[in-house]
Design a protein around this motif. Structure first.
Motif, mmCIF file in Angstrom:
data_model
loop_
_atom_site.group_PDB
_atom_site.id
_atom_site.type_symbol
_atom_site.label_atom_id
_atom_site.label_comp_id
_atom_site.label_asym_id
_atom_site.label_seq_id
_atom_site.Cartn_x
_atom_site.Cartn_y
_atom_site.Cartn_z
ATOM 1 N N LEU A 5 0.842 -1.187 0.000
ATOM 2 C CA LEU A 5 0.000 0.000 0.000
ATOM 3 C C LEU A 5 0.880 1.242 0.000
ATOM 4 C CD1 LEU A 5 -2.585 -1.137 2.708
ATOM 5 C CD2 LEU A 5 -2.738 -1.421 0.230
ATOM 6 N N HIS A 6 0.519 2.219 -0.823
ATOM 7 C CA HIS A 6 1.349 3.413 -0.973
ATOM 8 C C HIS A 6 0.472 4.566 -1.424
ATOM 9 C CE1 HIS A 6 1.069 2.354 -5.235
ATOM 10 N NE2 HIS A 6 1.456 1.132 -4.879
ATOM 11 N N ALA A 7 1.094 5.717 -1.676
ATOM 12 C CA ALA A 7 0.325 6.913 -2.034
ATOM 13 C C ALA A 7 -0.416 6.758 -3.355
ATOM 14 C CB ALA A 7 1.257 8.122 -2.092
ATOM 15 N N GLY A 8 0.025 5.819 -4.187
ATOM 16 C CA GLY A 8 -0.646 5.599 -5.461
ATOM 17 C C GLY A 8 -1.772 4.587 -5.394
ATOM 18 N N THR A 9 -2.043 4.022 -4.214
ATOM 19 C CA THR A 9 -3.114 3.041 -4.071
ATOM 20 C C THR A 9 -4.478 3.721 -4.190
ATOM 21 O OG1 THR A 9 -1.766 1.646 -2.614
ATOM 22 C CG2 THR A 9 -4.154 1.307 -2.558
ATOM 23 N N ARG A 10 -5.321 3.145 -5.015
ATOM 24 C CA ARG A 10 -6.696 3.630 -5.179
ATOM 25 C C ARG A 10 -7.624 2.446 -4.910
ATOM 26 N NH1 ARG A 10 -3.848 5.164 -9.489
ATOM 27 N NH2 ARG A 10 -4.900 3.668 -10.851
ATOM 28 N N LEU A 11 -8.230 2.454 -3.737
ATOM 29 C CA LEU A 11 -9.046 1.340 -3.266
ATOM 30 C C LEU A 11 -10.527 1.627 -3.473
ATOM 31 C CD1 LEU A 11 -9.597 -1.292 -1.585
ATOM 32 C CD2 LEU A 11 -9.511 0.179 0.463
ATOM 33 N N LEU A 12 -11.215 0.674 -4.093
ATOM 34 C CA LEU A 12 -12.678 0.692 -4.179
ATOM 35 C C LEU A 12 -13.203 -0.471 -3.351
ATOM 36 C CD1 LEU A 12 -15.394 1.674 -5.370
ATOM 37 C CD2 LEU A 12 -15.000 0.114 -7.297
ATOM 38 N N VAL A 13 -14.078 -0.170 -2.386
ATOM 39 C CA VAL A 13 -14.716 -1.195 -1.560
ATOM 40 C C VAL A 13 -16.172 -1.331 -1.994
ATOM 41 C CG1 VAL A 13 -15.403 -1.874 0.772
ATOM 42 C CG2 VAL A 13 -13.202 -0.727 0.397
ATOM 43 N N VAL A 14 -16.558 -2.518 -2.424
ATOM 44 C CA VAL A 14 -17.949 -2.813 -2.766
ATOM 45 C C VAL A 14 -18.595 -3.444 -1.544
ATOM 46 C CG1 VAL A 14 -19.497 -4.107 -4.276
ATOM 47 C CG2 VAL A 14 -17.394 -3.103 -5.205
ATOM 48 N N SER A 15 -19.592 -2.745 -0.986
ATOM 49 C CA SER A 15 -20.234 -3.166 0.255
ATOM 50 C C SER A 15 -21.717 -3.405 0.006
ATOM 51 C CB SER A 15 -20.041 -2.071 1.316
ATOM 52 O OG SER A 15 -20.694 -2.411 2.517
ATOM 53 N N PRO A 16 -22.209 -4.639 0.135
ATOM 54 C CA PRO A 16 -23.637 -4.885 -0.107
ATOM 55 C C PRO A 16 -24.556 -4.157 0.864
ATOM 56 C CG PRO A 16 -22.400 -6.930 -0.214
ATOM 57 C CD PRO A 16 -21.467 -5.892 0.327
ATOM 58 N N HIS A 17 -24.147 -4.044 2.151
ATOM 59 C CA HIS A 17 -24.998 -3.445 3.171
ATOM 60 C C HIS A 17 -24.191 -2.511 4.060
ATOM 61 C CE1 HIS A 17 -26.345 -7.710 2.484
ATOM 62 N NE2 HIS A 17 -27.443 -7.069 2.144
ATOM 63 N N PRO A 18 -24.846 -1.547 4.679
ATOM 64 C CA PRO A 18 -24.180 -0.787 5.727
ATOM 65 C C PRO A 18 -23.700 -1.745 6.830
ATOM 66 C CG PRO A 18 -26.284 0.227 5.150
ATOM 67 C CD PRO A 18 -26.249 -1.102 4.472
ATOM 68 N N ASP A 19 -22.495 -1.593 7.234
ATOM 69 C CA ASP A 19 -21.731 -2.347 8.252
ATOM 70 C C ASP A 19 -20.731 -3.311 7.629
ATOM 71 O OD1 ASP A 19 -22.988 -4.969 7.905
ATOM 72 O OD2 ASP A 19 -24.484 -4.472 9.416
ATOM 73 N N ASP A 20 -20.970 -3.790 6.392
ATOM 74 C CA ASP A 20 -19.994 -4.689 5.764
ATOM 75 C C ASP A 20 -18.636 -4.012 5.608
ATOM 76 O OD1 ASP A 20 -21.742 -6.882 5.462
ATOM 77 O OD2 ASP A 20 -22.550 -6.050 3.611
#
Length: 309
Positions: A5-20
């Motif tokens: 992980l570094h300054a160039g990391t671009r993370l997308l989190v796909v979350s089905p529900h709030p709290d996941d």
């Protein structure tokens, strides 16, 4: 395997529900932010089809459309608070408002607009790291979210990101264990504090929620090799007594196909296993099958679920 992980990391989190997002990726989100990288959260549903906690907290028995809408708004507010605790800016959070407990139906009936919404999110951040629900997660929304996300990535014109599958519902050994995130006391404590923002869920199921979030964050690295279609051995041997109620679903880049078990294009191999012959010759990209029963049940979790072909 360790994550870089570094300054160039671009993370997308796909979350089905709030709290996941807090349960499964609370520490990953923090580490990406601390490394100077970007984070974007895509929330698929508002978690509004959640009647028992709502009955408990609101002291009501009947839940209609207005009550569900209000509950979904409450959960949207809770996830916004949790993400602020994890260091995610408000403009890096998008909620699609899909039907809670309805992502599989949406996959079947609205595949094209669903993929378009996911592709739009990919365009927005151009992720090189993507966290998505595990295919083997027992919650039907999670498995369907995996399928939709994989199909969207396969059709996307951008560079394919590294994909990490996370588990919320199920046994850890089934789908996780290859990638373990390094942790610290401070990161974990802040993750648990973010989980605590989901007050609507903690009121009735706090012990279970804390147990799920307290597990070390482990992911399975999703392989994206572009294999050519071939007959696929299914992992299931359902009892013959259930065959009249079984349905088989297949989803790939060409669309979604569904059959009653008796009419599915199945054959037996020399070992007695079921082999699905359904994909067009030369078809490429990921393909998935789901076995399920079309019978009403109070049990929401999948018995067989999805497999990748």
């Amino acid at each position: 395997m360790a994550l870089s992980l570094h300054a160039g990391t671009r993370l997308l989190v796909v979350s089905p529900h709030p709290d996941d997002e807090s349960i499964a990726t609370g520490e990953l989100i923090q580490q990406v932010r601390q490394s100077g990288g970007q984070v974007r959260i895509l929330l698929l549903t508002n978690g509004d089809n959640n009647p028992w906690p709502q009955r408990w907290m609101e002291r009501r028995l009947r839940i209609g459309a207005d009550e569900r809408r209000r509950w979904g708004e409450r959960r949207r507010g809770e996830v916004a608070q949790a993400l602020a605790r994890l260091g995610v800016e408000p403009d890096a959070f998008e909620a699609l408002g899909w039907p809670d407990m309805g992502i599989t139906d949406r996959l079947c009936s609205q595949l094209a607009p669903s993929l378009a919404a996911l592709t739009k999110a990919l365009d927005a951040i151009q992720p090189n790291l993507l966290a998505l629900p595990a295919l083997g997660d027992h919650h039907p929304d999670h498995g369907a979210a995996h399928v939709l996300t994989r199909l969207a990535v396969a059709s996307w014109e951008g560079a394919a990101p590294q994909m990490l599958a996370y588990l919320v519902h199920g046994r850890e050994g089934e789908v996780t264990g290859r990638v373990k995130l390094d942790s610290s006391v401070g990161l974990h404590a802040n993750k648990m504090a973010a989980l605590g923002c989901h007050l609507s869920q903690m009121a009735l199921s706090g012990k279970r929620m804390r147990r799920l979030a307290d597990r070390p964050e482990r992911y399975r690295l999703v392989k994206t090799d572009d294999r050519e279609a071939s007959p696929s051995v299914l992992p299931w041997q359902p009892p013959s007594a259930l065959h009249p109620w079984l349905h088989l679903l297949m989803a790939d880049g060409s669309g979604v196909h569904s059959w009653p078990w008796a009419k599915a294009p199945l054959a037996r191999d020399g070992q007695g296993r079921y082999v699905l012959h359904a994909r067009a010759d030369g078809a490429r990209g990921p393909a998935f099958a789901k076995l399920h029963m079309n019978l009403p049940s109070p049990w929401i979790f999948d018995r067989w679920g999805w497999c990748e072909l």
